[in-house]
Design a protein around this motif. Structure first.
Motif, PDB file in Angstrom:
ATOM      1  N   ASP A  81      -2.089   2.818  -0.669  1.00 14.45           N
ATOM      2  CA  ASP A  81      -2.221   1.528  -1.336  1.00 14.45           C
ATOM      3  C   ASP A  81      -1.004   0.692  -0.963  1.00 14.45           C
ATOM      4  OD1 ASP A  81      -4.596   2.168  -2.767  1.00 14.45           O
ATOM      5  OD2 ASP A  81      -3.408   3.297  -4.220  1.00 14.45           O
ATOM      6  N   TRP A 232     -13.921   1.608   3.000  1.00 12.62           N
ATOM      7  CA  TRP A 232     -13.828   1.489   1.547  1.00 12.62           C
ATOM      8  C   TRP A 232     -14.959   0.602   1.041  1.00 12.62           C
ATOM      9  CZ3 TRP A 232     -10.457  -0.111   5.202  1.00 12.62           C
ATOM     10  CH2 TRP A 232     -10.257  -1.479   5.370  1.00 12.62           C
ATOM     11  N   ASN A 254     -12.838   5.526  -0.983  1.00 10.38           N
ATOM     12  CA  ASN A 254     -11.713   5.217  -0.113  1.00 10.38           C
ATOM     13  C   ASN A 254     -11.706   6.352   0.904  1.00 10.38           C
ATOM     14  OD1 ASN A 254     -10.857   2.884  -1.313  1.00 10.38           O
ATOM     15  ND2 ASN A 254      -9.293   3.854  -2.578  1.00 10.38           N
ATOM     16  N   TYR A 351       0.747  -5.139  -6.378  1.00  7.65           N
ATOM     17  CA  TYR A 351      -0.560  -4.481  -6.334  1.00  7.65           C
ATOM     18  C   TYR A 351      -1.305  -4.779  -7.635  1.00  7.65           C
ATOM     19  CZ  TYR A 351      -3.933  -0.803  -5.159  1.00  7.65           C
ATOM     20  OH  TYR A 351      -5.083  -0.117  -4.841  1.00  7.65           O
ATOM     21  N   ASP A 354      -4.438  -1.728 -11.746  1.00  6.82           N
ATOM     22  CA  ASP A 354      -5.709  -1.015 -11.620  1.00  6.82           C
ATOM     23  C   ASP A 354      -5.758   0.103 -12.656  1.00  6.82           C
ATOM     24  OD1 ASP A 354      -7.991   0.262 -10.816  1.00  6.82           O
ATOM     25  OD2 ASP A 354      -7.211   0.946  -8.896  1.00  6.82           O
ATOM     26  N   SER A 404      -0.159  -0.954 -11.793  1.00  5.46           N
ATOM     27  CA  SER A 404       0.290  -1.546 -10.535  1.00  5.46           C
ATOM     28  C   SER A 404       1.532  -0.849  -9.995  1.00  5.46           C
ATOM     29  CB  SER A 404       0.599  -3.041 -10.741  1.00  5.46           C
ATOM     30  OG  SER A 404       1.259  -3.588  -9.616  1.00  5.46           O
ATOM     31  N   ILE A 407       1.839   2.820  -7.786  1.00  5.08           N
ATOM     32  CA  ILE A 407       1.552   3.170  -6.393  1.00  5.08           C
ATOM     33  C   ILE A 407       2.847   3.607  -5.698  1.00  5.08           C
ATOM     34  CG2 ILE A 407      -0.427   1.612  -6.331  1.00  5.08           C
ATOM     35  CD1 ILE A 407       1.225  -0.187  -4.447  1.00  5.08           C
TER      36      ILE A 407
END
Length: 582
Positions: A81, A232, A254, A351, A354, A404, A407
């Motif tokens: 990521d 993906w 992914n 990012y 998520d 976020s 990662i």
């Protein structure tokens, strides 16, 4: 055969490097005093140890396993990521970028090669000592400072001392051993038992990549993107594939492709306690059984998998969330929404927040998709401990912001900053809480990081709804897990509000309020019952008055009236008044 030979080669290199490190490891066992001790051979810990050693600190890196790389190597989580801002620029450089180039600079990497590269980077640092197969069994703490630790290396125990310590374990194990406060899962917003699904990576060989591309173009499993490095998308798999294990789900793929084979990050496993070794072992066995079933299903239903075989299984699960340590500044998700730069920024994040599913019925959510934001030094400094920093997914972030920051590329940035900060603290005779309050020292830390290529420079960026009169409501609702912006950061302000939406928001806000005042649990019970009986009623001001007046513990009295349907923007404005948000 080629893949097997390649994997065997990297394993051999790793073994040789470990043997080469023998003198280093022995030296680590003999020494007792260090400037910096890093606990945890995860990528974040390696970045911290390399950074401290390169800064001139005598550094020890301790790892329980027999090699380095943690999640990347033992969990095979190799589909990277990347934190990128809206212009497409990487928000992670420094040691992460250096390591990434060494493993090929692509979307993924061969896990065995990642471990070998990490070992090689460690080996090259004369100030860095490594102790594998070593567990920290005790932390001696006095006056909120770690005075020493006791390690156990295959039954041999020894006490070590250091000026500073960095916890880079996945679950903040060392910080908790030292007495640092923390919370579990999403307990900060009322859900201690809600932790994101774990994953067993799927490692295959024998795929037909041209057919994978054709399947993506057909849209059979939903929209998807395929490059020469990976694929993906395929979101419809979640609904089409029926798992054997009722507490699992296959989400969209992914799918990474490299010389080591094909790696899929898609299997969500629920009901695993990420802090319980036995539960994790059971999760691995459950995942293996499901993987066999998934492969048989793919062979029949997914063109490109007809000749696929299982290449290997990971030794560990990919665990996304367990503990979150309490820090001097608990980074809220609203800072991500606001693309906020902090005066003590030591790394960037960029990012999406998520939040993976926590149960079989939960679709998961994207809370916010930031441009970029600053991660404060204060978020690495735990409460009640003066000479310890915590990096990695269990650092000092809210459970939503952690979606976020967790990662690895971002975590390696915080690790690199922690290594420099640890050396600076030793050099200046400061504790980390003293550093966190000293703007001049933080400025010096940022200057050193900048010279090393890390991203710390000030920036300004606009954010969604910043000029809206109801923005304070958006901020508070985001932080309470009562509102999601999704990938487009849209809160649907022009849509017609519903009774269902309003009461769900109230229920979640009351849940957060009940964490500090239990009386609001009665409001939750009322709202839940009311929602079940009146969900279809349009939201009007009269309806809002009715709801508020019947609450067991009313908020400030709000006099509104009207039978017209409200927009969500009007609802946010009203919520701002109800809860006195400004």
């Amino acid at each position: 055969m080629k893949n097997k030979i390649l994997v065997a080669f990297f394993l051999l290199i790793s073994t040789l490097l470990v043997n080469f490190q023998g003198g280093h490891v022995a030296a680590a066992a003999e020494k007792v005093n260090y400037d910096v001790i890093v606990i945890g051979g995860e990528p974040e810990g390696i970045a911290a140890a390399l950074s401290a050693a390169r800064s001139g600190a005598k550094t020890l890196l301790i790892e329980e396993r027999d090699g380095l790389g943690g999640l990347f190597t033992y969990g095979m989580m190799n589909f990277l990521d990347f934190p990128k801002d809206r212009s497409g620029k990487m928000a992670a450089k420094g040691i992460f970028q250096e390591w990434h180039r060494k493993v090929g600079g692509g979307l993924s990497f061969v896990p065995e090669k990642a471990g070998a590269v990490f070992l090689e980077m460690v080996k090259q640092q004369p100030n860095l000592y490594l102790s594998l197969n070593t567990k920290v069994v005790k932390a001696i703490v006095e006056d909120s400072k770690i005075k020493s630790i006791v390690i156990d290396t295959k039954g041999y125990k020894k006490e070590l001392r250091s000026h500073t310590y960095i916890d880079a374990t996945q679950d903040a194990d060392f910080a908790v051993l030292s007495g640092v406060p923390y919370f579990l899962g999403a307990a900060d917003v009322g859900f201690e038992d809600k932790q994101m699904a774990v994953t067993l990576m799927i490692h295959l060989q024998g795929l037909d990549w041209n057919k994978i591309k054709q399947t993506a173009k057909s849209g059979k499993f939903g929209s998807a993107q395929v490059t020469n490095e990976g694929a993906w998308g395929f979101a419809k798999l979640r609904d089409i594939y029926k798992p054997v294990d009722p507490n699992m789900r296959l989400r969209g793929f992914n799918l990474a492709k490299n010389e080591g084979g094909y790696y899929i990050n898609a299997l969500q496993i629920f009901g695993v306690d990420g802090l319980d070794p036995q539960s994790k072992l059971e999760g691995i066995e459950r995942g293996k059984k499901e993987t066999v079933h998934i492969l048989e299903w793919l062979k029949v239903n997914f063109p490109g998998f007809e000749n696929a075989k299982i290449a290997s299984f990971p030794k560990e699960l990919y665990v996304r969330e367990t503990r979150h340590i309490k820090s001097l500044y608990q980074l809220p998700v609203s800072d991500l929404w606001e693309n906020k730069y902090h005066w003590d920024t030591i790394a960037y994040g960029a990012y999406p927040a998520d939040i993976q599913a926590v149960s079989i019925d939960d679709p998961g959510a994207i809370v916010v998709n930031p441009d970029k934001y600053g991660i404060p030094f204060r978020s690495l400094v735990p409460q009640n401990m003066k000479n310890l920093l915590v990096v990695g997914r269990s650092g000092g972030y809210s459970s939503l912001a952690a979606g976020s920051v967790r990662i690895v590329a971002t975590g390696m940035g915080t690790g690199e900053a922690a290594g420099v900060a640890a050396k600076l603290a030793v050099q200046k005779g400061l504790t980390f809480d003293e550093m966190a309050a000293n703007k001049a020292v933080i400025k010096e830390l940022q200057s050193i990081l900048h010279k090393k290529g890390a991203l710390v420079s000030p920036f300004t960026a606009n954010y969604p709804y910043q000029d809206a009169v109801y923005y304070p409501a958006i901020r508070e609702l985001l932080n309470a897990r009562a509102l999601y912006g999704n990938y487009n950061n849209n809160v649907g302000e022009k849509e017609i509000a519903t009774n269902f939406t309003f009461t769900n928001i109230l229920k979640q806000v009351f849940l957060v309020m009940s964490l500090t005042d239990p009386k609001y649990k009665e409001n939750i019970e009322y709202i839940t019952k009311y929602n079940l009986e009146n969900a279809s009623i349009p939201l009007t001001r009269d309806e809002v008055n009715r709801i508020l007046s019947e609450l067991p513990h009313p908020m400030a009295e709000i006099k509104v009236s009207g039978t017209n349907k409200m927009t969500r923007g009007e609802m946010y404005t009203l919520l701002m008044t109800i809860f006195n948000w400004s």
